[in-house]
Every structure is written in C-alpha cells, then in structure tokens.
Design a protein around this motif. Structure first.
Motif, PDB file in Angstrom:
ATOM      1  N   LYS A 110      46.735  41.483  35.041  1.00  0.00           N
ATOM      2  CA  LYS A 110      46.421  40.092  36.249  1.00  0.00           C
ATOM      3  C   LYS A 110      44.861  40.034  36.351  1.00  0.00           C
ATOM      4  O   LYS A 110      44.046  40.263  36.100  1.00  0.00           O
ATOM      5  CB  LYS A 110      46.871  40.006  37.755  1.00  0.00           C
ATOM      6  CG  LYS A 110      46.952  39.419  38.580  1.00  0.00           C
ATOM      7  CD  LYS A 110      46.661  39.862  40.127  1.00  0.00           C
ATOM      8  CE  LYS A 110      49.092  39.433  40.183  1.00  0.00           C
ATOM      9  NZ  LYS A 110      49.052  39.586  41.394  1.00  0.00           N
ATOM     10  N   THR A 111      44.913  38.105  36.032  1.00  0.00           N
ATOM     11  CA  THR A 111      43.277  37.741  36.440  1.00  0.00           C
ATOM     12  C   THR A 111      43.065  36.929  38.007  1.00  0.00           C
ATOM     13  O   THR A 111      44.292  35.756  37.900  1.00  0.00           O
ATOM     14  CB  THR A 111      43.384  37.329  35.328  1.00  0.00           C
ATOM     15  OG1 THR A 111      42.730  38.197  33.784  1.00  0.00           O
ATOM     16  CG2 THR A 111      41.341  36.522  35.070  1.00  0.00           C
ATOM     17  N   ILE A 112      42.458  36.444  38.235  1.00  0.00           N
ATOM     18  CA  ILE A 112      42.172  36.406  39.362  1.00  0.00           C
ATOM     19  C   ILE A 112      41.499  35.301  38.667  1.00  0.00           C
ATOM     20  O   ILE A 112      40.587  35.203  38.878  1.00  0.00           O
ATOM     21  CB  ILE A 112      41.742  36.917  40.963  1.00  0.00           C
ATOM     22  CG1 ILE A 112      43.028  37.550  41.298  1.00  0.00           C
ATOM     23  CG2 ILE A 112      41.644  35.766  42.121  1.00  0.00           C
ATOM     24  CD1 ILE A 112      42.665  38.428  42.591  1.00  0.00           C
ATOM     25  N   ILE A 113      41.945  33.636  39.426  1.00  0.00           N
ATOM     26  CA  ILE A 113      40.592  32.947  39.066  1.00  0.00           C
ATOM     27  C   ILE A 113      40.196  31.870  40.130  1.00  0.00           C
ATOM     28  O   ILE A 113      41.493  31.818  40.987  1.00  0.00           O
ATOM     29  CB  ILE A 113      41.791  31.597  37.932  1.00  0.00           C
ATOM     30  CG1 ILE A 113      42.048  32.280  36.442  1.00  0.00           C
ATOM     31  CG2 ILE A 113      41.144  29.904  37.635  1.00  0.00           C
ATOM     32  CD1 ILE A 113      42.666  31.318  35.607  1.00  0.00           C
ATOM     33  N   LEU A 114      38.804  32.318  39.872  1.00  0.00           N
ATOM     34  CA  LEU A 114      38.259  31.395  41.176  1.00  0.00           C
ATOM     35  C   LEU A 114      38.197  29.919  40.804  1.00  0.00           C
ATOM     36  O   LEU A 114      36.664  30.028  39.808  1.00  0.00           O
ATOM     37  CB  LEU A 114      37.496  32.157  41.490  1.00  0.00           C
ATOM     38  CG  LEU A 114      37.004  33.514  41.757  1.00  0.00           C
ATOM     39  CD1 LEU A 114      35.939  34.407  42.203  1.00  0.00           C
ATOM     40  CD2 LEU A 114      38.013  33.913  43.048  1.00  0.00           C
ATOM     41  N   THR A 115      38.673  29.047  41.767  1.00  0.00           N
ATOM     42  CA  THR A 115      38.937  27.977  41.402  1.00  0.00           C
ATOM     43  C   THR A 115      37.579  27.302  41.553  1.00  0.00           C
ATOM     44  O   THR A 115      37.480  26.213  40.929  1.00  0.00           O
ATOM     45  CB  THR A 115      39.916  27.030  41.403  1.00  0.00           C
ATOM     46  OG1 THR A 115      40.099  26.620  42.411  1.00  0.00           O
ATOM     47  CG2 THR A 115      41.534  27.365  40.624  1.00  0.00           C
ATOM     48  N   TYR A 116      36.593  27.047  43.093  1.00  0.00           N
ATOM     49  CA  TYR A 116      36.064  26.319  43.556  1.00  0.00           C
ATOM     50  C   TYR A 116      36.952  25.312  44.308  1.00  0.00           C
ATOM     51  O   TYR A 116      36.360  24.518  45.298  1.00  0.00           O
ATOM     52  CB  TYR A 116      35.050  26.006  42.827  1.00  0.00           C
ATOM     53  CG  TYR A 116      34.277  26.982  42.029  1.00  0.00           C
ATOM     54  CD1 TYR A 116      33.611  28.159  42.515  1.00  0.00           C
ATOM     55  CD2 TYR A 116      34.136  26.939  40.912  1.00  0.00           C
ATOM     56  CE1 TYR A 116      33.015  29.157  41.501  1.00  0.00           C
ATOM     57  CE2 TYR A 116      33.224  27.992  39.911  1.00  0.00           C
ATOM     58  CZ  TYR A 116      32.674  28.895  39.977  1.00  0.00           C
ATOM     59  OH  TYR A 116      32.123  29.244  39.948  1.00  0.00           O
TER      60      TYR A 116
END
Ligand SMILES: [Zn+2]
Length: 376
Positions: free
Chosen positions: A99-105
């Motif tokens: 799993k990859t957590i995407i920090l979108t801002y």
C-alpha cells in the motif's frame, strides 16, 4: 638500471632509431600536455562535480523486493495519467509495496478528482487531504476549515498531510498557504482536535536537515546537498530548527488524542536524541524515514540502535518518486550490510552510504506493522 617514463609500452623511449625518436618525441609532447591538462582540471574541479566511485571490494547487495510486505506512508500523486498509475502498481508489486499513502496536500475539487483517479485500485492506495487555509486570517475560518476537512473525510481521506513548515508558516496545503501560522497556533486547534475525533493522523514536515541552517563554508558537513536547499536564516520572522520542533511539540502535547507523524525523522538525523526525547514523552507521536536515507546511512550503528530502541514508533516512507531503483536503494540501506557505497542517482551528498542491517522484527514493524497499528 634504466628508467623509463610511464608511457604505454608502444611509446616508451627505449632503444629507438632516429625516425622513431622524432615520432616518440611528438608522442611525449602530447602525453605531457595531457598530463598538465589533467592537473589543471583537478585544480578546477568544483565540489558540485565531485562524484567519487567506491574502490572497495565489498558486497554489493541488490534487494529487489522488501523482505516483508510494506506500507509506504510518504508518497505524492506523481503519476499524471492512468497508465502511469498502472505502471506504478506493477513496480509496487515487484518491490513488495502493498500500500502507498498519497499525501495530496489538496482539498476541494482537486482532492475529489485525485480520489476518483485512485479509487479503482482499492487498498493499494490511500489518499490523505490537506487543510484549506483560505481566509485563515478571517473570523470564522476555523469552522469553515473543519467543515472542509469533514467533507474530505467523507470523500475518502484517511489522514491529513503532508503539512509543512520550514519556518515561515504552514505552506504545503493547497490552494493557499498560511504565512506565519504555525502548527501550534490557536487557530489550528479545532482542526487538530477534529482529526483526533475522526481518527485521521496528521503527517507534518517541520524544519529541514540541520546543515542547511549552518554557514555554507568549508566546515559544512552536508554542503553538497545543503547548499542547494540552504535556509536563509536572515529572513524576518523565520523560525529556526529547534523553534520549529517546539511548535510540533506544543501541538502534539496539546492534542493527545490526535496521532502525529513527524516526517523525515523530524529532520533530526544529525541528532537523534532530540527525536528520541519527543518520542519518549508523547505516545501520540510517530515518525517516518522518507527522503532521509542518505542522512541515516553515514552513521549505521547509531541509527540501528535508534531504530531498535524506537521500533514501535517508526514508519517506512519514500517521498522520492516511484522508480524500482528508488525502492531498491531504500531496501539496500535498511536490510543489507553493504559498506561504503554511493548512489548518485538518488542522493547528492559527498559521503559514502552504509547498510543498517536491521533485524527481522524491526523490519516487520517499520515496513508495515506500525502503520497498521495506526491506520487500521
Ligand atoms: Zn513529501
């Protein structure tokens, strides 16, 4: 004993006849010119062009796949098309990244469209939103920002990040920055409290590696990298390294029911005691190691001891794109015993790197178990 100059054998001036002497004489002139040009080039070599190649005959381990399944807690929406996401998923499969957590801002429509883009991949990606700082100096901003946070939560955001403060205020979230407002500002309290209630961890980057604050002179240990990213410490109202860590500490202390993740080892890789002391005092604080591999690899024994001591509080992150070689480099540094190697492709420091040779239990926790503990 006859002395010969160190020309290749065909050009050595040994037992030559008259014609050969002329020919070899010319060769010698060319050779000497080349020698003096080399000497000159060395004197003019710029630090930024220094790219040493390890001469040590030590193991060179290729770790194509992490030893245990991984959750990468620090990534960003790098792909610009569905095809690129497909290809990223294949790379993740090969590397054992579950799993990859995407920090979108992001907030608002921008968050929603990212959420749609990644939704077809189920558990492979998790998207986190930012805070909407628009109008943060107005009365009533807090309520509006909390309402947008709740909306993003309903739209699928599982956490908040990456927030960021390099001294002039919170500036990573989109669409607007919050100049001079730091994480411990009273105005931030309703948001941070609500994150705790919603079970949304807050991922925050404070400060930068320490040598970026130091004079850019011959004593600067991180100069090769620090110079590019140097902090202008003369800027008015700029918070310095420790002051920024204090803002983080205040927020963490004020909100014991909210989980905070200090990105990049809280930028304390030069002195892990600072981070250790925060972790000792605040059970709601975690830290991740994204984009600090080159900063921890020069001191493998100290870092390994720290990772063992705080094995329940560390998270794996990357923050360096989505290439196979990037993942492999992180695994090599965490898992192998390799010594004195350089990875110019990803890092620009002058110093050699060393593998940490982390044990199985630490690796399992770092790669995924701690993340599951926080997020699931
Ligand atoms: Zn980042």
């Amino acid at each position: 004993m006859r002395r010969v100059c160190r020309l290749p054998p065909s050009e050595q001036i040994i037992g030559m006849n008259k014609n050969n002497a002329l020919k070899n004489g010319l060769a010698l002139v060319v050779f000497l010119n080349a020698l003096s040009w080399n000497a000159l080039a060395q004197e003019d070599l710029l630090l930024k062009d220094f790219e040493p190649v390890s001469i040590y005959n030590t193991p060179k381990t290729v770790v194509e796949k992490a030893r245990y399944p991984v959750t990468d807690v620090h990534s960003h929406p790098y792909p610009v098309s569905p095809e690129e996401i497909e290809s990223w998923v294949k790379t993740m499969d090969r590397a054992n990244i579950e799993k990859t957590i995407i920090l979108t801002y992001n907030t608002g429509k921008a968050f929603d469209s990212l959420s749609n883009l990644y939704s077809k991949y189920g558990d492979r990606f998790e998207l986190w939103c930012g805070f909407d700082y628009t109008g943060y100096t107005d009365d009533g901003w807090g309520e509006k920002a909390v309402a947008e946070l709740e909306r993003c939560y309903r739209a699928g955001a599982k956490g908040v990040g990456e927030l960021g403060d390099k001294g002039t205020g919170l500036y990573y979230s989109k669409p607007s920055v919050a100049k001079s407002m730091h994480i411990d500002d009273d105005r931030m309290k309703p948001l941070l409290k609500r994150c705790g209630e919603l079970g949304m961890p807050v991922s925050i980057h404070v400060a930068d590696p320490y040598w970026m604050y130091l004079p850019m002179d011959k004593h600067n240990d991180g100069l090769m990298n620090a110079y590019t990213w140097k902090i202008d410490t003369s800027k008015e109202n700029l918070l310095l390294h420790q002051e920024l860590l204090n803002t983080l500490e205040n927020a963490v202390k004020e909100h014991p029911n909210t989980t905070f993740i200090a990105c990049h080892l809280a930028n304390c890789s030069h002195n892990l005691d600072i981070l250790g002391s925060l972790l000792d005092r605040y059970p709601n604080l975690y830290t991740e190691i994204g984009a600090r591999y080159a900063e921890i690899a020069p001191t493998p024994r100290r870092v390994k001891a720290f990772f063992e001591q705080y094995q329940d509080r560390l998270l794996y992150g990357t923050d360096m794109g989505m290439s196979s070689s990037m993942y492999q480099t992180t695994f090599r540094i965490l898992e192998s015993k390799d010594e004195h190697f350089y990875v110019r492709e990803h890092f620009s420091y002058h110093w050699p790197l060393h593998g940490l040779d982390l044990g199985d239990e630490v690796l399992k926790k770092l790669y995924q178990e701690n993340a599951k503990h926080i997020y699931d």
